[in-house]
Design a protein around this motif. Structure first.
Motif, short mmCIF file in Angstrom:
data_model
loop_
_atom_site.label_atom_id
_atom_site.label_comp_id
_atom_site.label_asym_id
_atom_site.label_seq_id
_atom_site.Cartn_x
_atom_site.Cartn_y
_atom_site.Cartn_z
N LEU A 1 0.83 -1.21 0.00
CA LEU A 1 0.00 0.00 0.00
C LEU A 1 0.87 1.25 0.00
N ARG A 2 1.95 1.20 0.75
CA ARG A 2 2.89 2.33 0.79
C ARG A 2 3.52 2.52 -0.58
N THR B 1 7.82 6.70 1.39
CA THR B 1 8.91 6.04 2.09
C THR B 1 8.41 5.59 3.45
N GLN B 2 9.18 4.71 4.07
CA GLN B 2 8.84 4.33 5.45
C GLN B 2 8.85 5.56 6.35
N ALA B 3 9.78 6.45 6.13
CA ALA B 3 9.88 7.66 6.95
C ALA B 3 8.65 8.54 6.80
N HIS B 4 8.15 8.68 5.57
CA HIS B 4 6.96 9.50 5.35
C HIS B 4 5.74 8.88 6.03
N LEU B 5 5.56 7.58 5.88
CA LEU B 5 4.44 6.90 6.53
C LEU B 5 4.55 7.04 8.04
N ALA B 6 5.75 6.87 8.56
CA ALA B 6 5.96 7.01 10.01
C ALA B 6 5.56 8.40 10.49
N GLU B 7 5.92 9.41 9.71
CA GLU B 7 5.56 10.79 10.06
C GLU B 7 4.04 10.96 10.08
N LEU B 8 3.36 10.41 9.08
CA LEU B 8 1.90 10.52 9.01
C LEU B 8 1.22 9.82 10.18
N LEU B 9 1.84 8.76 10.67
CA LEU B 9 1.25 7.98 11.76
C LEU B 9 1.81 8.35 13.13
N ASP B 10 2.77 9.26 13.16
CA ASP B 10 3.40 9.71 14.40
C ASP B 10 4.08 8.57 15.14
N VAL B 11 4.83 7.76 14.37
CA VAL B 11 5.65 6.69 14.93
C VAL B 11 7.03 6.77 14.29
N SER B 12 7.96 5.94 14.74
CA SER B 12 9.29 5.97 14.15
C SER B 12 9.35 5.15 12.85
N ARG B 13 10.34 5.43 12.03
CA ARG B 13 10.54 4.65 10.81
C ARG B 13 10.83 3.20 11.18
#
Length: 66
Positions: free
Chosen positions: A8-9, A15-27
């Protein structure tokens, strides 16, 4: 638990970093979930499902038992 997060990503070119930012978690958390080393909490799983606009059971599913 298996999941479709990486696919899905990839569809969104995130990127994993972008998804992490959207979810407020770490990469690292995203990486651990994608590789099956960590199962997300139920609130995080719902947050992921809302973000991808998919039912939770379409994203997360049990590993097949042999």
């Amino acid at each position: 638990m298996n999941n479709q997060i990486k696919a899905l990503r990839g569809e969104r070119s995130w990127t994993q970093a972008h998804l992490a930012e959207l979810l407020d978690v770490s990469r690292q958390t995203i990486n651990a979930i994608e590789t099956g080393k960590f199962d997300p909490s139920l609130p995080l799983a719902f947050k992921i499902a809302r973000l991808f606009e998919r039912p939770i059971e379409e994203i997360f599913y049990e590993r097949e038992q042999h």
